[in-house]
Design a protein around this motif. Structure first.
Motif, PDB file in Angstrom:
ATOM      1  N   LYS A  63      31.243  48.127  56.031  1.00  0.00           N
ATOM      2  CA  LYS A  63      30.957  47.064  56.716  1.00  0.00           C
ATOM      3  C   LYS A  63      29.691  45.884  55.792  1.00  0.00           C
ATOM      4  N   GLY A  64      30.091  44.714  55.541  1.00  0.00           N
ATOM      5  CA  GLY A  64      29.163  44.297  55.241  1.00  0.00           C
ATOM      6  C   GLY A  64      29.127  44.318  53.753  1.00  0.00           C
ATOM      7  N   ARG A  65      30.249  44.964  52.786  1.00  0.00           N
ATOM      8  CA  ARG A  65      30.991  44.963  51.697  1.00  0.00           C
ATOM      9  C   ARG A  65      31.615  43.442  51.132  1.00  0.00           C
ATOM     10  N   ARG A  66      31.938  43.341  50.421  1.00  0.00           N
ATOM     11  CA  ARG A  66      33.238  42.487  50.179  1.00  0.00           C
ATOM     12  C   ARG A  66      33.328  43.180  49.301  1.00  0.00           C
ATOM     13  N   ILE A  67      35.037  42.770  48.773  1.00  0.00           N
ATOM     14  CA  ILE A  67      35.809  43.252  47.704  1.00  0.00           C
ATOM     15  C   ILE A  67      36.351  42.415  47.021  1.00  0.00           C
ATOM     16  N   GLN A  68      36.602  42.633  45.668  1.00  0.00           N
ATOM     17  CA  GLN A  68      36.361  41.636  44.285  1.00  0.00           C
ATOM     18  C   GLN A  68      37.893  42.184  43.674  1.00  0.00           C
ATOM     19  N   LEU A  69      38.786  41.324  43.459  1.00  0.00           N
ATOM     20  CA  LEU A  69      40.158  41.809  42.976  1.00  0.00           C
ATOM     21  C   LEU A  69      40.040  40.927  41.695  1.00  0.00           C
ATOM     22  N   GLN A  94      37.024  46.289  42.532  1.00  0.00           N
ATOM     23  CA  GLN A  94      36.065  46.758  43.190  1.00  0.00           C
ATOM     24  C   GLN A  94      35.694  46.573  44.633  1.00  0.00           C
ATOM     25  N   MET A  95      34.504  47.818  45.505  1.00  0.00           N
ATOM     26  CA  MET A  95      33.933  47.476  46.266  1.00  0.00           C
ATOM     27  C   MET A  95      32.281  47.141  46.512  1.00  0.00           C
ATOM     28  N   ILE A  96      32.028  46.023  46.649  1.00  0.00           N
ATOM     29  CA  ILE A  96      30.963  45.046  45.586  1.00  0.00           C
ATOM     30  C   ILE A  96      29.830  44.767  46.553  1.00  0.00           C
ATOM     31  N   GLU A  97      28.524  44.381  47.114  1.00  0.00           N
ATOM     32  CA  GLU A  97      27.748  44.489  47.713  1.00  0.00           C
ATOM     33  C   GLU A  97      28.102  42.201  47.447  1.00  0.00           C
ATOM     34  N   PRO A  98      27.961  42.114  49.097  1.00  0.00           N
ATOM     35  CA  PRO A  98      28.115  40.272  49.079  1.00  0.00           C
ATOM     36  C   PRO A  98      27.307  39.656  48.362  1.00  0.00           C
ATOM     37  N   SER A  99      25.793  39.922  46.906  1.00  0.00           N
ATOM     38  CA  SER A  99      25.198  39.703  46.470  1.00  0.00           C
ATOM     39  C   SER A  99      25.827  39.847  44.413  1.00  0.00           C
ATOM     40  N   GLN A 100      26.938  40.791  44.529  1.00  0.00           N
ATOM     41  CA  GLN A 100      26.898  41.449  43.507  1.00  0.00           C
ATOM     42  C   GLN A 100      28.410  40.481  42.727  1.00  0.00           C
ATOM     43  N   GLY A 101      28.893  39.320  43.067  1.00  0.00           N
ATOM     44  CA  GLY A 101      29.939  38.625  42.999  1.00  0.00           C
ATOM     45  C   GLY A 101      30.063  38.412  41.392  1.00  0.00           C
ATOM     46  N   SER A 102      31.003  38.613  40.954  1.00  0.00           N
ATOM     47  CA  SER A 102      30.858  37.723  39.409  1.00  0.00           C
ATOM     48  C   SER A 102      32.278  37.432  38.961  1.00  0.00           C
ATOM     49  N   CYS A 103      32.894  37.208  37.929  1.00  0.00           N
ATOM     50  CA  CYS A 103      33.584  36.526  37.068  1.00  0.00           C
ATOM     51  C   CYS A 103      33.920  37.135  35.245  1.00  0.00           C
ATOM     52  N   SER A 104      35.074  36.536  35.159  1.00  0.00           N
ATOM     53  CA  SER A 104      35.820  36.647  34.164  1.00  0.00           C
ATOM     54  C   SER A 104      34.778  35.825  32.876  1.00  0.00           C
ATOM     55  N   TRP A 105      34.472  36.474  31.674  1.00  0.00           N
ATOM     56  CA  TRP A 105      33.721  35.393  30.720  1.00  0.00           C
ATOM     57  C   TRP A 105      34.337  33.774  30.394  1.00  0.00           C
ATOM     58  N   ASP A 106      35.647  33.959  31.685  1.00  0.00           N
ATOM     59  CA  ASP A 106      36.014  32.682  30.840  1.00  0.00           C
ATOM     60  C   ASP A 106      36.469  31.786  32.449  1.00  0.00           C
ATOM     61  N   GLU A 107      35.060  32.260  33.354  1.00  0.00           N
ATOM     62  CA  GLU A 107      34.987  32.126  34.478  1.00  0.00           C
ATOM     63  C   GLU A 107      33.729  31.248  34.953  1.00  0.00           C
ATOM     64  N   PHE A 108      33.636  30.483  35.958  1.00  0.00           N
ATOM     65  CA  PHE A 108      32.220  30.118  36.483  1.00  0.00           C
ATOM     66  C   PHE A 108      32.250  31.047  37.540  1.00  0.00           C
ATOM     67  N   LEU A 109      30.925  30.957  38.442  1.00  0.00           N
ATOM     68  CA  LEU A 109      30.965  32.026  39.885  1.00  0.00           C
ATOM     69  C   LEU A 109      29.952  30.681  40.488  1.00  0.00           C
ATOM     70  N   CYS A 110      31.079  30.408  41.649  1.00  0.00           N
ATOM     71  CA  CYS A 110      30.040  29.415  42.749  1.00  0.00           C
ATOM     72  C   CYS A 110      30.617  29.337  43.826  1.00  0.00           C
ATOM     73  N   ASP A 111      29.285  28.792  44.679  1.00  0.00           N
ATOM     74  CA  ASP A 111      29.092  29.491  46.499  1.00  0.00           C
ATOM     75  C   ASP A 111      28.885  30.859  46.654  1.00  0.00           C
ATOM     76  N   GLY A 112      28.878  31.518  45.655  1.00  0.00           N
ATOM     77  CA  GLY A 112      28.255  32.880  46.071  1.00  0.00           C
ATOM     78  C   GLY A 112      29.789  33.761  45.679  1.00  0.00           C
ATOM     79  N   ARG A 113      30.905  33.384  45.530  1.00  0.00           N
ATOM     80  CA  ARG A 113      32.423  33.623  45.625  1.00  0.00           C
ATOM     81  C   ARG A 113      33.494  33.188  45.034  1.00  0.00           C
ATOM     82  N   HIS A 114      33.222  31.614  44.923  1.00  0.00           N
ATOM     83  CA  HIS A 114      34.192  31.760  44.436  1.00  0.00           C
ATOM     84  C   HIS A 114      34.754  30.788  42.550  1.00  0.00           C
ATOM     85  N   CYS A 115      35.308  31.941  42.291  1.00  0.00           N
ATOM     86  CA  CYS A 115      35.335  32.047  40.729  1.00  0.00           C
ATOM     87  C   CYS A 115      36.398  30.533  40.010  1.00  0.00           C
ATOM     88  N   LEU A 116      35.931  29.977  39.261  1.00  0.00           N
ATOM     89  CA  LEU A 116      36.335  28.542  39.042  1.00  0.00           C
ATOM     90  C   LEU A 116      36.505  28.601  37.546  1.00  0.00           C
TER      91      LEU A 116
END
Length: 405
Positions: free
Chosen positions: A6-12, A77-99
């Motif tokens: 509960k309260g965590r997120r999934i990054q795939l 991987q299971m992450i905390e909401p503040s731990q979202g990250s993107c690949s080196w060729d992507e940009f993180l915006c809105d806290g959870r969207h990779c562009l």
């Protein structure tokens, strides 16, 4: 089903994708369902890193009985909401969207927080750029020496309206890998990016084919993860329709457009003047006692036609039950407000109307255009792209017996 605490997120991250591609991913697909939204993928181009909005994520893979690809490979991987990250060729915006990085500073706000269009007075790229001359060249950094790793380049070619762009690769040597996930060149038939505009993704040492845009803009993307090869050198030139050279495997239409010979005499007008369907040999149709059968697919009941014919050679469906099962997989589209406009087009293609001589009738072009006009924006919000080329369908003035369901 992937479930975090509960309260965590999934990054795939889908690291490899090789799934049969057809239209809206009709036959095989990988689907990620996140709460009330879902995204469906097929083809060979991997999507950006996915971060769920809640503590669970449903991953579903569906394939038919035809072996058309290797499948997919993903890591999560299971992450905390503040731990979202993107690949080196992507940009993180809105806290959870990779562009994708090339979408930065393109004048379009892709992020709700608008961070993708910030600090754009500074140079975003050490390579790439805008090209507006009638002919020119582009090449990977350091060519013909080894290109550097962790590199993203974007070129936008723009020529005057009414002209098209022909791109030819003269040298080409990138890391060879199935799916071209590490180092690759992508060519898009537009000023932006998306599956609908993708003309091809290339890697390895085989020189890509000569590519010609449909309009006055073309985008080339070069992504390099490793330091390995010498890259590429390409030239382009602006052409009018009369100057476009068709290959030995193509037919020239009256407007200068080139279409493959495989499209000739197939019952579909790919040339605006119908040249690809002229002087076709008379092919005897096997006699059948009852070529037309009552339409019994529930989703398509109540349309303007009630008789259908199978097998449907357009989409390799052998019988109505197969079409019915396929349409059941379109829950993602049936939930759209515009689906009443999409339903006639899907039915006319998947469960075609039977003609008086036992053949299949095409839907009229207006049916496709109406569905696209009403549904395009809603479909793009699902992360999908419009798969139908409406100009391949006949207008009522050219083919009066086309179907308006």
């Amino acid at each position: 089903m992937l479930e975090a605490g509960k309260g965590r997120r999934i990054q795939l991250k889908i690291q490899y994708l090789d799934v049969e591609r057809y239209g809206f991913c009709l036959f095989d697909w990988l689907e990620l369902r996140d709460g009330n939204t879902s995204s469906r993928y097929c083809g060979s181009v991997t999507p950006t890193t996915f971060i769920s909005s809640s503590h669970w994520l449903q991953v579903q893979f569906v394939s038919d009985d035809h072996n058309e690809g290797i499948g997919f490979f993903a890591k999560y991987q299971m992450i905390e909401p503040s731990q979202g990250s993107c690949s080196w060729d992507e940009f993180l915006c809105d806290g959870r969207h990779c562009l994708l990085l090339p979408a930065l500073c393109d004048g379009i706000f892709d992020c709700a927080d608008r961070t993708d269009e910030e600090n754009c007075s500074q140079s975003q790229w050490d390579c790439g750029g805008s090209l507006s001359t009638l002919q020119g060249s582009l090449f990977s950094p350091s060519h013909p020496e080894l290109y550097p790793g962790k590199t993203v380049c974007r070129w936008l070619i723009s020529v005057p309206d009414g002209l098209t762009i022909q791109l030819q690769f003269n040298n080409f040597s990138l890391v060879s890998q199935r799916g071209c996930s590490y180092d690759y060149v992508e060519v898009h038939d537009s000023a932006g990016f998306g599956i609908a505009s993708l003309m091809g993704r290339f890697c390895g040492s085989e020189i890509p084919p000569t590519l010609t845009s449909s309009g006055a803009q073309m985008t080339i993307l070069f992504v390099a993860n490793r330091v390995s090869n010498v890259g590429f050198f390409a030239t382009y030139q602006a052409l009018n329709s009369a100057e476009i050279e068709c290959s030995s495997m193509e037919l020239r239409c009256g407007d200068g457009k080139c279409v493959t010979f495989q499209w000739a005499c197939d019952g579909w007008q790919d040339c605006s003047d119908g040249r690809d369907e002229l002087d076709c040999p008379d092919i005897p149709v096997p006699e059948s006692e009852n070529p037309c059968h009552p339409l019994n697919v529930p989703l398509c009941q109540g349309l303007s036609y009630s008789l259908t014919v199978f097998p449907n050679l357009w989409v390799s469906l052998p019988e109505q039950p197969a079409a019915n099962e396929l349409l059941k997989g379109y829950k993602i589209l049936q939930d759209l407000p515009c689906f009443p406009a999409m339903r006639p087009l899907l039915c006319a293609l998947l469960v075609p109307s039977c003609s008086s001589d036992g053949g299949a009738l095409q839907p009229c072009r207006s049916v496709c255009l109406n569905a696209m006009h009403l549904c395009l924006a809603q479909i793009e919000q699902l992360g999908l792209s419009w798969p139908f080329k409406c100009d391949h369908l006949p207008p009522r003035s050219q083919q009066p017996d086309c179907v308006i369901p």
